[in-house]
Design a protein around this motif. Structure first.
Motif, PDB file in Angstrom:
ATOM      1  N   MET A   1      33.487  -8.503 -39.116  1.00 37.73           N
ATOM      2  CA  MET A   1      32.418  -7.698 -39.695  1.00 37.73           C
ATOM      3  C   MET A   1      32.064  -6.551 -38.757  1.00 37.73           C
ATOM      4  SD  MET A   1      29.554 -10.085 -41.341  1.00 37.73           S
ATOM      5  CE  MET A   1      29.998 -11.559 -42.181  1.00 37.73           C
ATOM      6  N   SER A   2      31.752  -5.427 -39.346  1.00 37.72           N
ATOM      7  CA  SER A   2      31.347  -4.291 -38.531  1.00 37.72           C
ATOM      8  C   SER A   2      29.855  -4.392 -38.213  1.00 37.72           C
ATOM      9  CB  SER A   2      31.659  -2.983 -39.261  1.00 37.72           C
ATOM     10  OG  SER A   2      30.784  -2.824 -40.347  1.00 37.72           O
ATOM     11  N   ILE A   3      29.437  -3.576 -37.269  1.00 38.20           N
ATOM     12  CA  ILE A   3      28.031  -3.600 -36.857  1.00 38.20           C
ATOM     13  C   ILE A   3      27.115  -3.136 -37.991  1.00 38.20           C
ATOM     14  CG2 ILE A   3      26.372  -2.552 -35.271  1.00 38.20           C
ATOM     15  CD1 ILE A   3      28.627  -2.491 -33.193  1.00 38.20           C
ATOM     16  N   ASP A   4      27.597  -2.200 -38.824  1.00 37.63           N
ATOM     17  CA  ASP A   4      26.781  -1.656 -39.907  1.00 37.63           C
ATOM     18  C   ASP A   4      26.912  -2.451 -41.198  1.00 37.63           C
ATOM     19  OD1 ASP A   4      25.883   0.359 -38.259  1.00 37.63           O
ATOM     20  OD2 ASP A   4      27.542   1.688 -38.774  1.00 37.63           O
ATOM     21  N   ASP A   5      27.484  -3.629 -41.138  1.00 41.04           N
ATOM     22  CA  ASP A   5      27.688  -4.455 -42.322  1.00 41.04           C
ATOM     23  C   ASP A   5      26.335  -4.886 -42.884  1.00 41.04           C
ATOM     24  OD1 ASP A   5      28.663  -6.065 -44.289  1.00 41.04           O
ATOM     25  OD2 ASP A   5      29.445  -7.605 -42.955  1.00 41.04           O
ATOM     26  N   PRO A   6      26.042  -4.569 -44.160  1.00 40.02           N
ATOM     27  CA  PRO A   6      24.732  -4.929 -44.716  1.00 40.02           C
ATOM     28  C   PRO A   6      24.493  -6.436 -44.762  1.00 40.02           C
ATOM     29  CG  PRO A   6      26.168  -4.035 -46.423  1.00 40.02           C
ATOM     30  CD  PRO A   6      26.879  -3.868 -45.112  1.00 40.02           C
ATOM     31  N   MET A   7      25.555  -7.233 -44.783  1.00 41.16           N
ATOM     32  CA  MET A   7      25.383  -8.687 -44.851  1.00 41.16           C
ATOM     33  C   MET A   7      24.815  -9.251 -43.546  1.00 41.16           C
ATOM     34  SD  MET A   7      26.346  -9.594 -47.896  1.00 41.16           S
ATOM     35  CE  MET A   7      26.978 -11.239 -47.959  1.00 41.16           C
ATOM     36  N   ARG A   8      24.832  -8.479 -42.470  1.00 40.38           N
ATOM     37  CA  ARG A   8      24.265  -8.928 -41.203  1.00 40.38           C
ATOM     38  C   ARG A   8      22.752  -8.753 -41.176  1.00 40.38           C
ATOM     39  NH1 ARG A   8      28.462  -9.090 -36.694  1.00 40.38           N
ATOM     40  NH2 ARG A   8      26.672 -10.041 -35.716  1.00 40.38           N
ATOM     41  N   GLN A   9      22.232  -7.959 -42.095  1.00 43.45           N
ATOM     42  CA  GLN A   9      20.794  -7.732 -42.181  1.00 43.45           C
ATOM     43  C   GLN A   9      20.148  -8.921 -42.886  1.00 43.45           C
ATOM     44  OE1 GLN A   9      19.366  -5.060 -40.765  1.00 43.45           O
ATOM     45  NE2 GLN A   9      21.417  -4.468 -40.112  1.00 43.45           N
ATOM     46  N   PRO A  10      18.913  -9.249 -42.533  1.00 40.65           N
ATOM     47  CA  PRO A  10      18.243 -10.348 -43.247  1.00 40.65           C
ATOM     48  C   PRO A  10      17.930  -9.973 -44.691  1.00 40.65           C
ATOM     49  CG  PRO A  10      16.739  -9.309 -41.700  1.00 40.65           C
ATOM     50  CD  PRO A  10      18.092  -8.675 -41.483  1.00 40.65           C
ATOM     51  N   LEU A  11      17.915 -10.960 -45.545  1.00 37.99           N
ATOM     52  CA  LEU A  11      17.591 -10.757 -46.958  1.00 37.99           C
ATOM     53  C   LEU A  11      16.075 -10.666 -47.101  1.00 37.99           C
ATOM     54  CD1 LEU A  11      18.514 -10.650 -49.903  1.00 37.99           C
ATOM     55  CD2 LEU A  11      18.470 -13.142 -49.922  1.00 37.99           C
ATOM     56  N   MET A  12      15.584  -9.487 -47.546  1.00 40.00           N
ATOM     57  CA  MET A  12      14.145  -9.265 -47.699  1.00 40.00           C
ATOM     58  C   MET A  12      13.860  -8.513 -48.979  1.00 40.00           C
ATOM     59  SD  MET A  12      12.696  -8.163 -44.020  1.00 40.00           S
ATOM     60  CE  MET A  12      14.008  -7.747 -42.905  1.00 40.00           C
ATOM     61  N   ARG A  13      12.675  -8.746 -49.528  1.00 37.19           N
ATOM     62  CA  ARG A  13      12.225  -7.981 -50.692  1.00 37.19           C
ATOM     63  C   ARG A  13      11.933  -6.556 -50.254  1.00 37.19           C
ATOM     64  NH1 ARG A  13       7.261  -9.642 -52.515  1.00 37.19           N
ATOM     65  NH2 ARG A  13       6.854 -10.755 -50.605  1.00 37.19           N
ATOM     66  N   VAL A  14      12.180  -5.601 -51.148  1.00 37.63           N
ATOM     67  CA  VAL A  14      11.937  -4.193 -50.814  1.00 37.63           C
ATOM     68  C   VAL A  14      10.503  -3.798 -51.145  1.00 37.63           C
ATOM     69  CG1 VAL A  14      14.336  -3.485 -51.070  1.00 37.63           C
ATOM     70  CG2 VAL A  14      12.840  -3.415 -53.047  1.00 37.63           C
ATOM     71  N   ARG A  15      10.014  -2.813 -50.427  1.00 36.55           N
ATOM     72  CA  ARG A  15       8.687  -2.243 -50.710  1.00 36.55           C
ATOM     73  C   ARG A  15       8.816  -1.036 -51.626  1.00 36.55           C
ATOM     74  NH1 ARG A  15       4.351  -3.684 -47.426  1.00 36.55           N
ATOM     75  NH2 ARG A  15       4.905  -5.025 -45.697  1.00 36.55           N
ATOM     76  N   GLN A  16       9.796  -0.183 -51.365  1.00 32.71           N
ATOM     77  CA  GLN A  16       9.993   1.042 -52.140  1.00 32.71           C
ATOM     78  C   GLN A  16      10.992   0.793 -53.256  1.00 32.71           C
ATOM     79  OE1 GLN A  16       8.287   3.904 -51.601  1.00 32.71           O
ATOM     80  NE2 GLN A  16       7.180   2.804 -49.992  1.00 32.71           N
ATOM     81  N   GLY A  17      10.656   1.192 -54.460  1.00 23.09           N
ATOM     82  CA  GLY A  17      11.567   1.071 -55.583  1.00 23.09           C
ATOM     83  C   GLY A  17      11.564  -0.282 -56.265  1.00 23.09           C
ATOM     84  N   LYS A  18      10.569  -1.097 -55.972  1.00 23.16           N
ATOM     85  CA  LYS A  18      10.528  -2.402 -56.629  1.00 23.16           C
ATOM     86  C   LYS A  18       9.997  -2.253 -58.049  1.00 23.16           C
ATOM     87  CE  LYS A  18       6.058  -3.960 -54.882  1.00 23.16           C
ATOM     88  NZ  LYS A  18       5.387  -5.033 -54.154  1.00 23.16           N
ATOM     89  N   VAL A  19      10.434  -3.143 -58.932  1.00 24.96           N
ATOM     90  CA  VAL A  19       9.973  -3.112 -60.313  1.00 24.96           C
ATOM     91  C   VAL A  19       8.914  -4.189 -60.511  1.00 24.96           C
ATOM     92  CG1 VAL A  19      10.662  -3.402 -62.718  1.00 24.96           C
ATOM     93  CG2 VAL A  19      12.127  -2.149 -61.165  1.00 24.96           C
ATOM     94  N   ILE A  20       9.205  -5.413 -60.099  1.00 21.57           N
ATOM     95  CA  ILE A  20       8.210  -6.483 -60.210  1.00 21.57           C
ATOM     96  C   ILE A  20       7.848  -6.968 -58.806  1.00 21.57           C
ATOM     97  CG2 ILE A  20       7.704  -8.788 -61.104  1.00 21.57           C
ATOM     98  CD1 ILE A  20       9.573  -8.180 -63.425  1.00 21.57           C
ATOM     99  N   GLY A  21       8.750  -7.740 -58.193  1.00 30.97           N
ATOM    100  CA  GLY A  21       8.447  -8.293 -56.879  1.00 30.97           C
ATOM    101  C   GLY A  21       9.349  -7.781 -55.775  1.00 30.97           C
ATOM    102  N   GLY A  22      10.321  -6.965 -56.112  1.00 32.08           N
ATOM    103  CA  GLY A  22      11.234  -6.437 -55.108  1.00 32.08           C
ATOM    104  C   GLY A  22      12.409  -7.343 -54.792  1.00 32.08           C
ATOM    105  N   VAL A  23      12.558  -8.432 -55.551  1.00 31.74           N
ATOM    106  CA  VAL A  23      13.620  -9.403 -55.293  1.00 31.74           C
ATOM    107  C   VAL A  23      14.996  -8.812 -55.578  1.00 31.74           C
ATOM    108  CG1 VAL A  23      14.574 -11.646 -55.955  1.00 31.74           C
ATOM    109  CG2 VAL A  23      12.111 -11.386 -55.668  1.00 31.74           C
ATOM    110  N   CYS A  24      15.203  -8.290 -56.763  1.00 34.04           N
ATOM    111  CA  CYS A  24      16.524  -7.731 -57.120  1.00 34.04           C
ATOM    112  C   CYS A  24      16.839  -6.514 -56.263  1.00 34.04           C
ATOM    113  CB  CYS A  24      16.574  -7.361 -58.600  1.00 34.04           C
ATOM    114  SG  CYS A  24      16.587  -8.801 -59.684  1.00 34.04           S
TER     115      CYS A  24
END
Length: 70
Positions: A1-24
């Motif tokens: 995996m590369s350093i910039d691999d998004p899968m290395r980031q923790p899974l979190m709900r988003v603040r910007q662009g959420k529709v209901i809870g930011g899960v999707c």
């Protein structure tokens, strides 16, 4: 995996662009996918599973997934 691999980031709900809870949006960001496609796929899977399990899973993820920092 590369350093910039998004899968290395923790899974979190988003603040910007959420529709209901930011899960999707959080799942889409984590996977590096388009949030609209993740939302559409989630709705389709929920409808195909008669909706109830999809709603329960979404609520559980909403509760369990941390909100990304501001």
């Amino acid at each position: 995996m590369s350093i910039d691999d998004p899968m290395r980031q923790p899974l979190m709900r988003v603040r910007q662009g959420k529709v209901i809870g930011g899960v999707c949006g959080g799942i889409a960001k984590w996977l590096g996918w388009d949030p609209t496609l993740v939302r559409l796929g989630y709705v389709v899977l929920s409808v195909l599973s008669v909706g109830f399990p999809g709603v329960i899973i979404y609520i559980l993820l909403w509760i369990l997934m941390p909100l990304e920092p501001a």
